[in-house]
Scaffold this motif. Structure first.
Motif, PDB file in Angstrom:
ATOM      1  N   LEU A 334       0.839  -1.204   0.000  1.00  0.00           N
ATOM      2  CA  LEU A 334       0.000   0.000   0.000  1.00  0.00           C
ATOM      3  C   LEU A 334       0.874   1.254   0.000  1.00  0.00           C
ATOM      4  N   ALA A 335       2.011   1.198   0.724  1.00  0.00           N
ATOM      5  CA  ALA A 335       2.915   2.361   0.729  1.00  0.00           C
ATOM      6  C   ALA A 335       3.505   2.564  -0.668  1.00  0.00           C
ATOM      7  N   ALA A 336       3.948   1.462  -1.301  1.00  0.00           N
ATOM      8  CA  ALA A 336       4.574   1.580  -2.623  1.00  0.00           C
ATOM      9  C   ALA A 336       3.589   2.112  -3.656  1.00  0.00           C
ATOM     10  N   LEU A 337       2.303   1.817  -3.456  1.00  0.00           N
ATOM     11  CA  LEU A 337       1.301   2.261  -4.432  1.00  0.00           C
ATOM     12  C   LEU A 337       0.594   3.549  -3.996  1.00  0.00           C
ATOM     13  N   GLY A 338       1.065   4.130  -2.865  1.00  0.00           N
ATOM     14  CA  GLY A 338       0.444   5.370  -2.368  1.00  0.00           C
ATOM     15  C   GLY A 338      -0.980   5.164  -1.875  1.00  0.00           C
ATOM     16  N   LEU A 339      -1.257   3.958  -1.349  1.00  0.00           N
ATOM     17  CA  LEU A 339      -2.632   3.658  -0.906  1.00  0.00           C
ATOM     18  C   LEU A 339      -2.718   3.465   0.613  1.00  0.00           C
ATOM     19  N   GLU A 340      -1.807   4.134   1.361  1.00  0.00           N
ATOM     20  CA  GLU A 340      -1.773   3.914   2.822  1.00  0.00           C
ATOM     21  C   GLU A 340      -3.134   4.147   3.480  1.00  0.00           C
ATOM     22  N   PHE A 345      -8.380  -1.155   4.088  1.00  0.00           N
ATOM     23  CA  PHE A 345      -7.285  -1.502   4.996  1.00  0.00           C
ATOM     24  C   PHE A 345      -7.567  -0.913   6.389  1.00  0.00           C
ATOM     25  N   GLN A 346      -8.033   0.320   6.405  1.00  0.00           N
ATOM     26  CA  GLN A 346      -8.377   0.960   7.686  1.00  0.00           C
ATOM     27  C   GLN A 346      -9.487   0.170   8.378  1.00  0.00           C
ATOM     28  N   LEU A 347     -10.454  -0.255   7.578  1.00  0.00           N
ATOM     29  CA  LEU A 347     -11.581  -1.023   8.111  1.00  0.00           C
ATOM     30  C   LEU A 347     -11.103  -2.360   8.685  1.00  0.00           C
ATOM     31  N   ALA A 348     -10.223  -3.018   7.942  1.00  0.00           N
ATOM     32  CA  ALA A 348      -9.698  -4.312   8.402  1.00  0.00           C
ATOM     33  C   ALA A 348      -8.969  -4.122   9.731  1.00  0.00           C
ATOM     34  N   LYS A 349      -8.192  -3.033   9.835  1.00  0.00           N
ATOM     35  CA  LYS A 349      -7.441  -2.816  11.080  1.00  0.00           C
ATOM     36  C   LYS A 349      -8.397  -2.533  12.246  1.00  0.00           C
ATOM     37  N   ALA A 350      -9.486  -1.774  11.949  1.00  0.00           N
ATOM     38  CA  ALA A 350     -10.470  -1.481  13.008  1.00  0.00           C
ATOM     39  C   ALA A 350     -11.153  -2.769  13.468  1.00  0.00           C
ATOM     40  N   LEU A 351     -11.508  -3.633  12.527  1.00  0.00           N
ATOM     41  CA  LEU A 351     -12.159  -4.909  12.879  1.00  0.00           C
ATOM     42  C   LEU A 351     -11.217  -5.774  13.709  1.00  0.00           C
ATOM     43  N   GLU A 352      -9.976  -5.831  13.271  1.00  0.00           N
ATOM     44  CA  GLU A 352      -8.993  -6.659  13.981  1.00  0.00           C
ATOM     45  C   GLU A 352      -8.821  -6.165  15.415  1.00  0.00           C
ATOM     46  N   ILE A 376      -6.626  -7.832   0.730  1.00  0.00           N
ATOM     47  CA  ILE A 376      -6.355  -6.395   0.551  1.00  0.00           C
ATOM     48  C   ILE A 376      -5.122  -6.212  -0.332  1.00  0.00           C
ATOM     49  N   VAL A 377      -4.101  -7.052  -0.097  1.00  0.00           N
ATOM     50  CA  VAL A 377      -2.884  -6.967  -0.925  1.00  0.00           C
ATOM     51  C   VAL A 377      -3.238  -7.266  -2.382  1.00  0.00           C
ATOM     52  N   GLN A 378      -3.976  -8.349  -2.587  1.00  0.00           N
ATOM     53  CA  GLN A 378      -4.277  -8.747  -3.971  1.00  0.00           C
ATOM     54  C   GLN A 378      -5.121  -7.693  -4.680  1.00  0.00           C
ATOM     55  N   ARG A 379      -6.054  -7.119  -3.951  1.00  0.00           N
ATOM     56  CA  ARG A 379      -6.905  -6.081  -4.546  1.00  0.00           C
ATOM     57  C   ARG A 379      -6.050  -4.879  -4.945  1.00  0.00           C
ATOM     58  N   ALA A 380      -5.078  -4.510  -4.073  1.00  0.00           N
ATOM     59  CA  ALA A 380      -4.209  -3.362  -4.378  1.00  0.00           C
ATOM     60  C   ALA A 380      -3.355  -3.652  -5.616  1.00  0.00           C
ATOM     61  N   ILE A 381      -2.959  -4.918  -5.777  1.00  0.00           N
ATOM     62  CA  ILE A 381      -2.140  -5.304  -6.934  1.00  0.00           C
ATOM     63  C   ILE A 381      -2.966  -5.232  -8.223  1.00  0.00           C
ATOM     64  N   GLY A 382      -4.280  -5.298  -8.086  1.00  0.00           N
ATOM     65  CA  GLY A 382      -5.150  -5.233  -9.264  1.00  0.00           C
ATOM     66  C   GLY A 382      -5.769  -6.566  -9.623  1.00  0.00           C
ATOM     67  N   ILE A 383      -5.639  -7.531  -8.699  1.00  0.00           N
ATOM     68  CA  ILE A 383      -6.226  -8.847  -8.961  1.00  0.00           C
ATOM     69  C   ILE A 383      -7.712  -8.804  -8.583  1.00  0.00           C
ATOM     70  N   PRO A 384      -8.597  -9.205  -9.490  1.00  0.00           N
ATOM     71  CA  PRO A 384     -10.017  -9.147  -9.143  1.00  0.00           C
ATOM     72  C   PRO A 384     -10.367 -10.147  -8.040  1.00  0.00           C
TER      73      PRO A 384
END
Ligand code: ACO
Length: 436
Positions: A334-340, A345-352, A376-384
């Protein structure tokens, strides 16, 4: 396995004679009671739905200590493999039992890359599917169909056939997954490019088009490679046990692996990463982080039928070590793609955070599993999202084939044939249809 000093004695309250059962020890982990002669000695079976207490085989490949949150491939901790090795080294380790040196790695990688293309005829088979077919439906079909294309590697009892089918499966799964994806979006299939790494080649086949050059992003390449390593094997889980059971009949390796793909598809197993991302998207659509509390109440209400996907594990009753590594990769990608600030991702962290502090989850020892962050990683990479489980199948293929080959080489292996406790009707006569 070796005989333990210990022996088990089973006694019965109805006065039937007690029986003594041998106990075996492995190198680490719980001992096992050998009940193979139990039926012969007592006329009784054991009852263990879901195999909660049953070791169905001996294996030297993967070891999990669920209480410690430990995962070892051939003795090596997953953290060290994910940090110091790549997927090709991991495949070599799982298949042959040792990490290769540089020369061994080069030979193995070359063998795999030489088999990345699939028979040209396979694309016509693929074209028979509906464009909107689920990729796992396509993968089950394509992997099974490999046995119709590679007749020189279908004899499971021939070590040469087993070896070449292992290499073919590892090499061709990325090609098949990428073909299933390209077909679903109506783009031309991209042939493999063997100068790229295993993960880089997969990215190329997924995202390149014949119209312009495609440059592999090294952060994404590394992240995908790590996803492959973390999913490569997980001892006797549902899909691996399916592969073993299917292969135990002597069927060909491609058919056995297709059975594994089918099993992995389920939402309680490999389909959980897809289900987890769908869950996050639904919470996001209903209001995002502000709705987390409400959602958690539903999860804790047994009548709602709602589960926190990506949480809980049959074996890990402490943190899933793969989830930690996946969270790390998630941060990097997410950092490399500017999607911090990615809302999911924020939602996942809140749930966790809520789950880790909530009595319901704490008392049941429910922690995030690898799927909680992999989506979340796969979605950021562009994998459906629909392709997530296909990626899992690609990565797990090496584990399945290593376990299958281990089983065939085990002198104690037999066709798998579980027993049952019959609760149906006693014998009765068929009445004529006019009298039923
Ligand atoms: N959300 C809410 N409650 C849960 C969850 C969850 N994700 N997982 C387990 N529980 C509860 C159960 O309702 C049960 O509660 P109870 O004791 O009050 O009846 C208790 O925790 C124990 O759960 P079991 O279902 O008995 O645990 P089991 O070991 O059989 O199941 C499983 C493990 C299937 C993974 C389960 O935790 C689950 O469905 N999780 C969600 C799906 C998921 O993420 N699967 C991925 C697995 S990892 C992988 O395949 C890579």
């Amino acid at each position: 396995m070796k005989l333990a000093d210990n022996k088990a004695t089973m006694s019965f309250s109805n006065g039937s004679p007690s029986v003594e059962l041998p106990v075996y020890s492995g190198s680490v982990g719980p001992d096992v009671i050998d009940i193979r002669k139990l039926y012969g000695q007592t006329g009784m079976f054991t009852y263990d739905p879901g195999f909660l207490s049953t070791a169905a085989c001996q294996s030297a490949i993967t070891y999990i200590d669920g209480d410690k949150g430990e995962l070892l491939y051939r003795g090596y901790p997953i953290e060290q493999l994910a940090t110091n090795c790549d997927f090709m080294e991991t495949c070599h380790l799982l298949l042959y039992g040792n990490l290769p040196d540089a020369a061994g790695k080069a030979v193995f990688t070359k063998r795999v890359t030489q088999h990345t293309m699939v028979n040209e005829q396979m694309q016509f088979f693929l074209r028979g599917f509906r464009r909107d077919a689920h990729p796992m439906a396509i993968m089950t079909g394509l992997v099974g169909a490999l046995s119709a294309f590679y007749h020189d590697s279908t004899d499971i009892n021939n070590p040469g056939h087993r070896d070449i089918s292992a290499i073919r499966l590892i090499a061709k799964l990325p090609t098949l997954v990428a073909m299933a994806y390209k077909y679903s979006i109506g783009q031309p299939f991209m042939y493999p490019k063997n100068e790229l790494s295993y993960a880089g080649n997969f990215l190329h086949m997924m995202f390149a088009t014949p119209c312009e050059p495609y440059v592999v992003n090294p952060v994404i390449e590394r992240a995908l490679d790590r996803i492959f390593i973390l999913h490569a094997d997980h001892e006797q889980n549902a899909s691996t046990s399916t592969v073993r059971l299917c292969g135990s009949s002597g069927t060909n390796p491609f058919a056995a692996i297709a059975a594994g793909v089918a099993c992995l598809w389920g939402p309680a197993h490999g389909g959980a990463n897809e289900a987890c991302l769908n869950m996050l998207e639904e919470i996001q659509a209903s209001g995002g982080v502000s709705k987390v509390g409400e959602f958690m109440e539903k999860v804790k209400d047994k009548n709602s039928g709602v589960k926190l996907m990506g949480f809980g594990h049959r074996v890990y009753k402490n943190y899933d070590p793969r989830a930690k590594l996946m969270q790390e990769t998630c941060n990097e990608v997410l950092a490399a793609l500017g999607l911090e600030n990615d809302p999911l991702f924020q939602l996942a962290k809140a749930l966790e955070k809520i789950a880790l502090e909530d009595e319901y989850f704490v008392s049941r020892k429910l922690y995030p599993n690898v799927d909680f962050y992999s989506g979340i990683v796969q979605r950021a990479i562009g994998i459906p999202v629909k392709l997530f489980t296909g990626i899992f199948a690609l990565a797990r293929t090496v584990g399945w084939i290593a376990q299958l080959n281990e089983m065939i080489g085990d002198p104690e292996y037999k066709i798998g044939r579980p027993r049952q406790l019959f609760t149906g009707s006693l014998p009765r006569a068929v009445l004529d249809i006019s009298k039923r």
